[in-house]
Motif scaffolding. Structure first.
Motif, PDB file in Angstrom:
ATOM      1  N   ASN A 184       0.745  -1.099   0.084  1.00 52.52           N
ATOM      2  CA  ASN A 184      -0.129   0.021  -0.015  1.00 52.52           C
ATOM      3  C   ASN A 184       0.756   1.388   0.012  1.00 52.52           C
ATOM      4  O   ASN A 184       0.169   2.307   0.239  1.00 52.52           O
ATOM      5  CB  ASN A 184      -0.854  -0.203   1.120  1.00 52.52           C
TER       6      ASN A 184
ATOM      7  N   GLU B  12      -2.853   3.027   9.735  1.00 49.94           N
ATOM      8  CA  GLU B  12      -3.935   3.159   8.892  1.00 49.94           C
ATOM      9  C   GLU B  12      -3.310   3.387   7.500  1.00 49.94           C
ATOM     10  O   GLU B  12      -2.318   3.661   7.267  1.00 49.94           O
ATOM     11  CB  GLU B  12      -4.466   4.607   9.411  1.00 49.94           C
ATOM     12  N   ILE B  13      -4.381   2.944   6.568  1.00 47.14           N
ATOM     13  CA  ILE B  13      -4.033   2.999   5.162  1.00 47.14           C
ATOM     14  C   ILE B  13      -4.731   4.387   4.690  1.00 47.14           C
ATOM     15  O   ILE B  13      -5.780   4.463   5.218  1.00 47.14           O
ATOM     16  CB  ILE B  13      -4.491   1.904   4.264  1.00 47.14           C
TER      17      ILE B  13
ATOM     18  N   SER C   1       0.461   4.846   4.011  1.00 49.24           N
ATOM     19  CA  SER C   1      -0.018   4.455   5.352  1.00 49.24           C
ATOM     20  C   SER C   1       0.883   5.086   6.599  1.00 49.24           C
ATOM     21  O   SER C   1       2.130   5.624   6.177  1.00 49.24           O
ATOM     22  CB  SER C   1      -0.087   3.088   5.426  1.00 49.24           C
TER      23      SER C   1
END
Ligand SMILES: [Cu+2]
Length: 340
Positions: free
Chosen positions: A152, A208-209, A218
């Motif tokens: 991510n 968190e992304i 993130s």
């Protein structure tokens, strides 16, 4: 008749011919500059971007290309500069290419700089704080940028034909990078930090992304929730990784060569959590990577559930220091005090 150098017309003539000589010398440069003014698309620009952001104590890491979306012209280059202590790569794979492990590169690595036109992959090796990596983009196209070690952590480089106009200038990207970096580091997931953990439970980082128009990045907190916990001999402590991406380890004693698998003295509980037993503070036990499952995608086989938990039963009193083998350099360390 001898030439009288002090005669004004001779002086003027000498000055004129000197100017002419200078002009002749500079003529190619003059036409080049005039060409750039008339046809700016032939001038290749050099853009700057940054990688990563971190809090002062290094505990909060923004795993991000900042900005993570840039519009440039074919022929331009981008130089990325590493901000954080956590390493990253700058990687451009070909469309549909399977993401390779870091040890192989894409395959291979480019050091310092690379050229990418979409036909052959290009990747930097692991980059460390302060290091730079430049990529030249000779052909138009929209290219995805990834880091080989952080899921991510993506971005997009839009390479336009020189005849197209660019939407933003360098000052805009500097501002975006600064704003995104600030936002990542300020973001507090209050519910994750405050929610009730079971008795003798320790959170192993959270995160968190964040999605943007150009990709995703993130923020990961590289800290044990309660870095010091007190229990009694015979008790079991449970560590849980609540980060959506980042793997961590819980490592007592000797750090193993390969941090991915658990040490051989680790068993698996009925619920899938890993479990070790320590008889003395000089014993070693290593969780291996504990990590959430990757995000599933329709059309691909589902990923197995992540192994996010590690339990250790402490048989004897003592002080048991431990680390995350991946992030101890960022200060991710803890201690279990076992009372009789
Ligand atoms: Cu860690």
């Amino acid at each position: 008749m001898a030439i009288n150098n002090s005669h004004p017309s001779v002086k003027q003539f000498a000055r004129k011919s000197q100017l002419l000589r200078i002009f002749r010398k500079l003529k190619p440069m003059f036409f080049f500059l005039a060409g750039l003014v008339l046809f700016p698309q032939f001038m290749s620009a050099q853009w700057n971007a940054t990688i990563g952001a971190q809090s002062q104590d290094l505990g909060r890491q923004g795993l991000a290309f900042l900005p993570n979306e840039i519009w440039i012209h074919a022929g331009d280059s981008i130089t990325w500069t590493m901000v954080p202590a956590e390493p990253h790569t700058v990687t451009f794979l070909t469309a549909g290419q399977v993401i390779p492990p870091l040890t192989e590169g894409c395959p291979g690595f480019s050091s310092g700089s690379a050229t990418f036109d979409g036909t052959t992959c290009a990747t930097s090796p692991l980059l460390f704080q302060g290091e730079k990596f430049s990529v030249v983009f000779p052909r138009a196209g929209n290219f995805k940028l990834i880091c080989l070690i952080h899921r991510n952590m993506t971005g997009t480089v839009h390479v336009l034909e020189p005849s197209e106009s660019l939407p933003h200038d360098q000052a805009f990207y500097d501002r975006v990078a600064q704003e995104q970096s600030k936002a990542l580091l300020a973001d507090e997931d209050a519910s994750a930090l405050k929610h009730q953990h079971p008795e003798n439970g320790v959170m192993v980082g959270n995160g968190e992304i964040v999605a943007t128009g150009g990709g995703s990045h993130s923020v990961s907190v590289m800290r044990f929730g309660d870095p010091e916990i007190t229990v009694h001999a015979g008790d079991t402590v449970e560590w849980t990784n609540e980060d959506p991406i980042t793997p961590h380890t819980v490592t007592f004693g000797t750090e193993p060569q390969d941090p991915v698998p658990p040490s051989s003295n680790v068993t698996v509980d009925a619920d899938g959590a890993r479990h070790g037993v320590l008889n003395s503070p000089s014993d070693s036990v290593h969780s291996g990577f504990i990590q959430s499952a990757p995000q599933d995608r329709i059309g691909l086989e589902q990923a197995p559930s992540g192994i996010t938990r590690f339990r250790v039963t402490f048989k004897k009193p003592g002080i048991y220091p431990y680390i995350c083998a991946l992030h101890d350099v960022l200060g991710m360390k803890g201690k279990v005090i076992v009372l009789p």
